[in-house]
Design a protein around this motif. Structure first.
Motif, PDB file in Angstrom:
ATOM      1  N   ALA A  54     102.480  23.687  -0.121  1.00  0.00           N
ATOM      2  CA  ALA A  54     103.124  22.633   0.740  1.00  0.00           C
ATOM      3  C   ALA A  54     103.053  21.291   0.334  1.00  0.00           C
ATOM      4  O   ALA A  54     103.859  20.515   0.398  1.00  0.00           O
ATOM      5  CB  ALA A  54     102.904  23.180   2.027  1.00  0.00           C
ATOM      6  N   ALA A  55     101.631  20.828   0.250  1.00  0.00           N
ATOM      7  CA  ALA A  55     101.456  19.284  -0.109  1.00  0.00           C
ATOM      8  C   ALA A  55     101.882  19.286  -1.183  1.00  0.00           C
ATOM      9  O   ALA A  55     102.716  17.762  -1.840  1.00  0.00           O
ATOM     10  CB  ALA A  55      99.596  19.186  -0.094  1.00  0.00           C
ATOM     11  N   ILE A  56     102.032  19.943  -2.514  1.00  0.00           N
ATOM     12  CA  ILE A  56     102.426  19.582  -3.715  1.00  0.00           C
ATOM     13  C   ILE A  56     104.067  19.621  -3.648  1.00  0.00           C
ATOM     14  O   ILE A  56     104.662  18.650  -4.319  1.00  0.00           O
ATOM     15  CB  ILE A  56     101.871  20.767  -4.651  1.00  0.00           C
ATOM     16  N   GLY A  57     104.560  20.320  -2.814  1.00  0.00           N
ATOM     17  CA  GLY A  57     106.130  20.499  -2.688  1.00  0.00           C
ATOM     18  C   GLY A  57     106.283  18.838  -2.238  1.00  0.00           C
ATOM     19  O   GLY A  57     107.402  18.320  -2.531  1.00  0.00           O
ATOM     20  N   HIS A  58     105.652  18.224  -1.179  1.00  0.00           N
ATOM     21  CA  HIS A  58     106.039  17.195  -0.645  1.00  0.00           C
ATOM     22  C   HIS A  58     105.748  15.907  -1.791  1.00  0.00           C
ATOM     23  O   HIS A  58     106.701  15.012  -1.849  1.00  0.00           O
ATOM     24  CB  HIS A  58     105.292  16.731   0.657  1.00  0.00           C
ATOM     25  N   ILE A  59     104.794  16.084  -2.486  1.00  0.00           N
ATOM     26  CA  ILE A  59     104.556  15.019  -3.380  1.00  0.00           C
ATOM     27  C   ILE A  59     105.800  15.043  -4.360  1.00  0.00           C
ATOM     28  O   ILE A  59     106.152  13.938  -4.927  1.00  0.00           O
ATOM     29  CB  ILE A  59     103.248  15.412  -4.115  1.00  0.00           C
ATOM     30  N   HIS A  73     102.438   8.400   1.592  1.00  0.00           N
ATOM     31  CA  HIS A  73     103.009  10.006   0.937  1.00  0.00           C
ATOM     32  C   HIS A  73     101.831  10.798   0.774  1.00  0.00           C
ATOM     33  O   HIS A  73     101.732  12.099   1.032  1.00  0.00           O
ATOM     34  CB  HIS A  73     103.679   9.782  -0.287  1.00  0.00           C
ATOM     35  N   ILE A  74     100.475  10.270   0.764  1.00  0.00           N
ATOM     36  CA  ILE A  74      99.483  11.034   0.772  1.00  0.00           C
ATOM     37  C   ILE A  74      99.045  11.704   2.110  1.00  0.00           C
ATOM     38  O   ILE A  74      98.865  13.045   2.487  1.00  0.00           O
ATOM     39  CB  ILE A  74      98.253  10.575   0.249  1.00  0.00           C
ATOM     40  N   LEU A  75      99.292  10.708   3.115  1.00  0.00           N
ATOM     41  CA  LEU A  75      99.358  11.135   4.587  1.00  0.00           C
ATOM     42  C   LEU A  75     100.334  12.396   4.682  1.00  0.00           C
ATOM     43  O   LEU A  75      99.890  13.163   5.488  1.00  0.00           O
ATOM     44  CB  LEU A  75      99.572  10.046   5.438  1.00  0.00           C
ATOM     45  N   ILE A  76     101.539  12.209   4.328  1.00  0.00           N
ATOM     46  CA  ILE A  76     102.555  13.224   4.865  1.00  0.00           C
ATOM     47  C   ILE A  76     102.188  14.470   3.943  1.00  0.00           C
ATOM     48  O   ILE A  76     102.401  15.763   4.378  1.00  0.00           O
ATOM     49  CB  ILE A  76     103.975  12.613   3.843  1.00  0.00           C
ATOM     50  N   ALA A  77     101.770  14.598   2.719  1.00  0.00           N
ATOM     51  CA  ALA A  77     101.305  15.628   2.165  1.00  0.00           C
ATOM     52  C   ALA A  77     100.127  16.416   2.701  1.00  0.00           C
ATOM     53  O   ALA A  77     100.080  17.606   2.908  1.00  0.00           O
ATOM     54  CB  ALA A  77     100.969  15.421   0.513  1.00  0.00           C
ATOM     55  N   LEU A  78      99.158  15.533   3.332  1.00  0.00           N
ATOM     56  CA  LEU A  78      98.182  16.148   4.214  1.00  0.00           C
ATOM     57  C   LEU A  78      98.766  16.738   5.492  1.00  0.00           C
ATOM     58  O   LEU A  78      98.358  17.841   5.743  1.00  0.00           O
ATOM     59  CB  LEU A  78      96.987  15.074   4.572  1.00  0.00           C
ATOM     60  N   ASN A 107     106.003  19.998  12.152  1.00  0.00           N
ATOM     61  CA  ASN A 107     106.631  19.171  10.938  1.00  0.00           C
ATOM     62  C   ASN A 107     107.617  18.240  11.633  1.00  0.00           C
ATOM     63  O   ASN A 107     108.034  17.175  11.054  1.00  0.00           O
ATOM     64  CB  ASN A 107     106.979  20.384  10.034  1.00  0.00           C
ATOM     65  N   GLY A 108     108.570  18.780  12.531  1.00  0.00           N
ATOM     66  CA  GLY A 108     109.858  18.085  12.882  1.00  0.00           C
ATOM     67  C   GLY A 108     109.504  16.912  13.606  1.00  0.00           C
ATOM     68  O   GLY A 108     110.414  15.983  13.707  1.00  0.00           O
TER      69      GLY A 108
END
Length: 160
Positions: A54-59, A73-78, A107-108
């Protein structure tokens, strides 16, 4: 066994990357179908591996959306890691309804919450509806596909 785990995690990460390229037009350019494959990973990955996918998908989603990589974006990936990790744990404990509710709320609604303070309340109120809609779309895709995938995996294990 480790090679199989790495391979399955890479495959789910790749599917998340493909989903990251399918944008949902809600005003937030990183809103995409990148988390549905990660939720599906709950069927056969341990929680940490599904969270990594999931983290990779966000990145990838952020990169495809044109956002520069940085602390936000590191925060969002976390956050994506935590959401999918929690979803996977609930799935593994057979919490058939609460895992979906958790995914939508975490998530939402909760994931954009830090940006209320980090950027501005206006930003939070501006992006949350789009992120919530995109989350619901991802969850519905996973909700439809996860039982099918789980049955297919159960059948395969019987025949191995």
């Amino acid at each position: 066994m480790k090679l199989r785990l790495i391979t399955l995690t890479a495959m789910i990460s790749a599917l998340c990357a493909v989903g990251a390229m399918i944008k949902v037009p809600v005003g937030v350019t990183s809103a995409a179908l990148d988390s549905a494959p990660a939720f599906l990973g709950a069927a056969f990955l341990p929680a940490p591996a599904a969270g990594i996918a999931a983290a990779i998908g966000h990145i990838v989603s952020a990169g495809v959306g044109g956002f520069p990589y940085g602390p936000f974006h590191i925060l969002i990936a976390l956050e994506m890691y935590i959401v999918v990790w929690g979803f996977t744990r609930l799935h593994q404990k057979n919490h058939s309804i609460s895992k979906w509710i958790f995914a939508i709320i975490a998530n939402g609604i909760l994931s954009p919450l830090p940006f209320y303070w980090l950027i501005s309340p206006k930003m939070f109120y501006g992006v949350t509806p789009g992120i919530l809609i995109t989350t619901i779309i991802n969850v519905v895709i996973a909700w439809i596909c996860l039982p099918i995938l789980s049955k297919a995996l159960a059948r395969r294990e019987v025949h191995e």
